[in-house]
Design an enzyme around this catalytic site. Structure first.
Site: not given
Length: 463
Positions: A15, A73, A140, A170, A333, A351
């Site tokens: 999403r 996983q 939930g 939950n 930077r 820089k």
């Protein structure tokens, strides 16, 4: 007895509509999961952190490095399965485990410790962190028995119409005795609409096994906010921004229109600093006392010294020492290190360069890969030419050097102390101490050029 934290961060987060893992998505320029891990590390309750990774796990590992343990996983088979894969990393079954999603960046040290203390003091085998919300859709629901004790958690898609009206949800945070957790997970099945192993099933299983089950009710429901899309990300950012700004203002930082000011989670700001509108300060930046920052300024991973004035400018990974002014429209930077009492003016870019004290770069200059001393003046349009199209080279400038307008210093080159470079010069060789360097073509004046030049009308007639 060890206390573990298991952070679930293996999901794709479809999403969010982004290629990166959801938990890696930045919140105030810091990945969501970094907030959770930092707060877990700050807590005295947690001994070891395990992060469950899956989708694009290399991204998360680059963020967290060796600060945590990882469990893979490879197949997304539900939250219960995600916790199952951590079992080989658990070496103390007599301890406790906190389980929390990796997309809840507002979970703070206070919540972690209060929930853990509730679990321990009440001698629970399993504690579920719950909260009440106005719109419980997607969460939930907490089902309680007649005595008010936790009975079951029912997922949104499994809930009946009446159960969907329940406003206690939950949060996805659990604290479980380690042995209880893995004993219960062995009994979890995937007999549901998604054919997944739900972690919430351990509630019913633990109850059937006569375990002591309780809840910790979270009053500040926003802390349990999960980020599932970019709109929710913006809501989390707004909450975080408000809380951070409030704390800084209480500590003596003045903010003009604070709703337009964004301060990162790890930024340190001392008292008597003034921050003007539309300013962003993020990363591990430090702002010392008396500084004035903004408006329209962005500072990231930088150190700003005492009494520095920085406005309408960008400062990234740089250091600006005390009493220096930066801007408007300057860009520092990649390790720029600006000395005390410098003047970095409009449209100046610096820089990978350092300067000494009282050096001036007032306008329209580029200083790259340069070591510069004190009391140096860069005229308008001065450039250190550090790149030949293939390699970059350094420029060295001593003290008390005057560099005229539109000067090009072709690196590698060294300009020694007390030297002067005439305006319009392009130098390719070193300048010795105390010398005047002039490198430009001789001026040629053509007398009566305009008088003898054909008029435009005459040119057209001749054509």
């Amino acid at each position: 007895m060890k206390k573990y934290a298991i952070v679930l961060a293996a999901g794709k987060g479809t999403r969010m509509k982004t290629e990166m893992p959801k938990c890696a998505y930045p919140l105030l320029k810091k990945p969501m999961i970094a907030y959770i891990v930092e707060n877990l590390k700050m807590s005295s309750m947690i001994d070891e952190i395990i992060v469950v990774v899956g989708h694009k796990k290399e991204v998360l590992k680059d963020i967290l490095n060796s600060s945590v343990l990882y469990a893979d996983q490879d197949q997304q088979l539900g939250t219960g399965h995600a916790v199952m894969v951590t079992e080989p990393l658990i070496d103390d079954l007599d301890g406790d485990v906190m389980i929390l999603p990796g997309d809840m960046p507002l979970v703070d040290k206070c919540l972690i410790e209060k929930a853990f203390n509730e679990h321990i003091s009440r001698r629970h085998d399993l504690t579920v962190v719950t909260t009440k919300v106005e719109d419980p859709h997607g969460y939930g629901r907490i089902l309680r028995d007649e005595q008010g004790y936790l009975d079951e958690i029912v997922e949104e898609r499994e809930a009946s119409s009446s159960q969907k009206l329940i406003d206690e949800i939950n949060t996805g945070l659990y604290i479980v005795k380690t042995k209880t957790l893995f004993d219960s997970l062995k009994k979890v099945t995937n007999n549901n609409q998604k054919n997944e192993y739900y972690l919430t099933d351990i509630i019913k299983i633990s109850k059937n096994d006569n375990r002591v089950i309780g809840t910790y009710s979270l009053k500040e429901s926003y802390k349990a906010m999960g980020v599932n899309d970019l709109y929710m990300l913006s809501q989390a950012e707004q909450i975080l921004q408000t809380n951070i700004n409030k704390q800084h203002m209480k500590n003596g930082v003045a903010m003009i229109n604070p709703e337009t000011i964004t301060i990162g989670h790890n930024v340190v700001i001392e008292e008597n600093v003034i921050i003007h509108p539309n300013t962003y300060i993020t990363g591990n930046s430090i702002i010392k006392k008396g500084a004035q920052i903004g408006p329209n300024t962005e500072i990231h991973e930088s150190y700003i010294g005492e009494r520095v004035v920085c406005k309408h400018s960008l400062v990234y990974n740089s250091t600006v020492h005390e009493d220096t002014t930066v801007g408007p429209f300057a860009h520092l930077r990649d390790g720029a290190n600006i000395g005390p009492k410098n003047r970095v003016g409009n449209f100046v870019e610096i820089k990978k360069s350092s300067t000494g004290t009282n050096t001036k770069m007032s306008h329209l200059a580029y200083i790259g890969d340069t070591t510069c001393g004190s009391n140096v003046n860069f005229g308008c349009g001065a450039v250190t030419v550090n790149y030949d199209g293939k390699n970059k080279y350094r420029t060295e400038i001593g003290d008390d050097v005057f560099i005229g307008c539109n000067v090009n210093l072709i690196a590698p080159i060294k300009v020694e102390d007390n030297s002067t470079i005439a305006a319009g010069s392009t130098l390719t060789t070193n300048v010795p101490k105390g010398a005047l360097a002039i490198a430009r073509a001789y001026q040629v004046n053509k007398e009566n050029y305009i008088k003898n030049k054909p008029k435009t009308e005459d040119k057209k007639n001749n054509e």
